[in-house]
Each structure stands twice: as C-alpha cells, then as structure tokens.
Enzyme design. Structure first.
Site, PDB file in Angstrom:
ATOM      1  N   GLN A  37       0.820  -1.205   0.000  1.00 42.62           N
ATOM      2  CA  GLN A  37       0.000   0.000   0.000  1.00 42.62           C
ATOM      3  C   GLN A  37       0.858   1.261   0.000  1.00 42.62           C
ATOM      4  OE1 GLN A  37      -2.231  -0.500   3.714  1.00 42.62           O
ATOM      5  NE2 GLN A  37      -0.405  -1.465   4.544  1.00 42.62           N
ATOM      6  N   ASP A  92       0.253   0.430  13.458  1.00 42.47           N
ATOM      7  CA  ASP A  92       0.713   1.666  14.100  1.00 42.47           C
ATOM      8  C   ASP A  92       1.059   1.460  15.566  1.00 42.47           C
ATOM      9  OD1 ASP A  92      -1.807   1.921  15.616  1.00 42.47           O
ATOM     10  OD2 ASP A  92      -2.687   2.586  13.725  1.00 42.47           O
ATOM     11  N   GLY A 144      -2.884 -12.578   8.435  1.00 46.52           N
ATOM     12  CA  GLY A 144      -3.675 -13.005   9.580  1.00 46.52           C
ATOM     13  C   GLY A 144      -4.448 -14.280   9.318  1.00 46.52           C
ATOM     14  N   ASP A 161      -7.700  -4.915  14.043  1.00 44.31           N
ATOM     15  CA  ASP A 161      -7.546  -3.477  13.795  1.00 44.31           C
ATOM     16  C   ASP A 161      -7.136  -3.307  12.342  1.00 44.31           C
ATOM     17  OD1 ASP A 161      -7.067  -0.777  13.810  1.00 44.31           O
ATOM     18  OD2 ASP A 161      -5.152  -0.930  14.852  1.00 44.31           O
ATOM     19  N   SER A 163      -7.590  -1.744   8.246  1.00 43.95           N
ATOM     20  CA  SER A 163      -8.028  -0.603   7.454  1.00 43.95           C
ATOM     21  C   SER A 163      -9.389  -0.956   6.850  1.00 43.95           C
ATOM     22  CB  SER A 163      -6.997  -0.272   6.377  1.00 43.95           C
ATOM     23  OG  SER A 163      -6.664  -1.424   5.635  1.00 43.95           O
ATOM     24  N   TYR A 229     -12.394  10.272  11.529  1.00 46.19           N
ATOM     25  CA  TYR A 229     -12.888   9.159  10.728  1.00 46.19           C
ATOM     26  C   TYR A 229     -14.144   9.598   9.994  1.00 46.19           C
ATOM     27  CZ  TYR A 229      -9.683   5.792  12.895  1.00 46.19           C
ATOM     28  OH  TYR A 229      -8.566   5.108  13.301  1.00 46.19           O
TER      29      TYR A 229
END
Length: 299
Positions: A37, A92, A144, A161, A163, A229
C-alpha cells in the site's frame, strides 16, 4: 486516491461518495509505496501527525486514543480473564499500547502484513509505535488468515484493527475470516473487529455484522466518536463463543484510580455501556424486529 492541494490533504474514497474530510498540512514527513500500500505521514496544523494508508486516514495524534481504547477495552472488559490476546493488523501500535495496560493480559501476539507500516510508525508515531517493542508483545509479519489457520484454540481475545474493506484488508470482512477467528479462540473467547460506520455504507456494516452473528453464539455492535474518521464515528462488531456473554455490561469494572493509572482518556465503564445504544435506524438495520429486553433489543 488522496489529494494534497494548496497545503490541504483531502480523504477521497468510493466508500463514502460525495463527502471528504480535509486536514491542513504543514509538511509531508514520509511518503513511500510499500509492497502492499501507499504510506504517508503528514504533519498537520491542528491534529499532530497523521498516518495515511492508500489515501485514507488511519489515525491522527489528536484523536487516536478514542479508537485505540475502545477497540481494545470493550472486548478485554467483556472477558473475565483475557490472558492471551491476538491483534490482527494494528501496525501503528496503538491497539498494542492499550491492550498491554490491562492487568490480566499476559501475552499479546500481533500479526501485521506490512512491516513497513510498523517501521514507519515506530519512527514517526512513537507514542503508538513504541508498544510494538513492549516485552509482552510478540510481532509476526504475515497474513492473519494464514496465522490463525496454524493457531487454533489459543487466544482469549482477538482484536482486528484493520483498514477499510478495500485493498489488503478486504478479506478481513468476510464470513470465512470470522470462522477462522472462532477456531483460534479458547472456550469463552471473544472477538472485536473494526466495522465501519452506520452513516456511510450501512449495507457493509450489516453484512459484516451478519457474518459475525452467523458464526458466534453472542454478537453485538458498538461505536465511538473519532472526529477524523468518516462521519466522526467508527463501529465495532463483537462476537463471543459463549451465548451467556453480555457485551453491554463489562465484567471488569475499573475504578477511577485505575483508569487514571492506565492513562485512559475515552474508555470508562459508563462509555462501555453507552457504546451499544444505537439510533433507531441502525438498531433496526442490525437487529430487525427482535423483541426488546430491558429496553434493548440485543442483550
């Protein structure tokens, strides 16, 4: 595609057509194209540093604590003994930072597909990224899906968590993913996944929630306020292997002293309960005509 014009970054996405959030930018601190990305870190005028992936805001220093605390402590406080925790995504480091605060957590396993996101976060967002080096946190770079196929019956809590449901995170919003999480949980385990906002893409929220409830014995949807957001809100889909799990009532209630010690700025037992109170249109879309019990449709 994101746009930086005249010192303003605008978040443009087909996921929320016709609207965008713009942040005034003082400097582009980092920009690269990883294997997976586009990664940018921006120094904004009023929101501190902002992490942008594929043109979409992942977090800003100004308000990241709301999301990180809620996606972590709602599931952690819905489990009586969350010793082993798996985080999928979260490059992050913000979720890891919050999870290790819980006194019963013994080990955190984090699986992130893009190593560059973690390295960039450690460098530019150390208040989050530093948690990736915490002694309780074991980091694996990889997929994952594949990780959970190889680790069944191991975790008390799984937090996804991710995107948004485009690009590398799209597979994390499918029924097969919830089935994998279910198999990776210990008895009594719970999951919590980022699930979008009911104000943009309600169909996607409902579809994700239905995948969850088709797999787990108990399920629910909560939300919190995050100003940067889309629509200022973000939602969380929760599932539990035990039908007796009541997400709306925390099993671990921290005192004000404990909340202060953990430096929590958003989460509290009261906000935990309030997060499940939905506007009528959202409640009807998610739960349909289910009968109310004690004023709520889904206890």
């Amino acid at each position: 595609m994101d746009a930086i014009k005249n010192d303003w970054f605008s978040e443009l996405s087909t996921l929320w057509p016709g609207v965008c959030l713009s942040l005034e930018v003082e400097k582009v601190l980092h920009s690269e194209k990883s294997e997976f990305q586009d990664i940018k870190v921006l120094q904004t005028k009023n929101h501190g540093k902002a992490l942008i992936l594929d043109g979409i805001i992942q977090c800003t220093e100004y308000d990241e604590f709301s999301y990180q605390e809620m996606i972590s402590f709602i599931p952690l406080c819905s489990h009586p003994s969350p010793k082993q925790v798996l985080i999928v995504g979260g490059g992050d480091g913000g979720v890891a930072r919050e999870v290790v605060k819980h006194p019963l957590v013994e080990q955190v396993t984090q699986v992130e597909i893009d190593a560059r996101v973690m390295e960039v976060s450690k460098q530019y967002l150390p208040t989050m990224g530093a948690a990736l080096s915490h002694p309780k946190v074991n980091v694996f770079v990889g997929d994952g899906f594949k990780f959970m196929k190889e680790h069944t019956n191991q975790f008390d809590v799984i937090i996804t968590d991710s995107s948004d449901p485009i690009g590398p995170a799209e597979s994390l919003f499918q029924q097969s993913y919830f089935e994998l999480m279910q198999s990776a949980l210990r008895p009594g385990g719970v999951v919590c996944s980022q699930a979008g906002t009911v104000w943009c893409g309600l169909d996607t929220v409902v579809r994700t929630f239905n995948f969850c409830r088709s797999v787990f014995a108990a399920s629910s949807y909560a939300y919190s306020a995050v100003p940067t957001y889309p629509t200022g809100q973000i939602g969380y889909v929760l599932g539990a292997k035990s039908a007796t799990t009541n997400f709306k009532e925390p099993v671990r209630i921290f005192s004000e002293t404990e909340l202060e010690k953990m430096e929590l700025r958003y989460y509290s037992p009261e906000i935990h309960r309030a997060a499940f109170v939905l506007p009528r249109f959202a409640e009807k879309a998610l739960y349909g005509a289910e009968p109310r019990v004690n004023g709520s449709k889904h206890d």
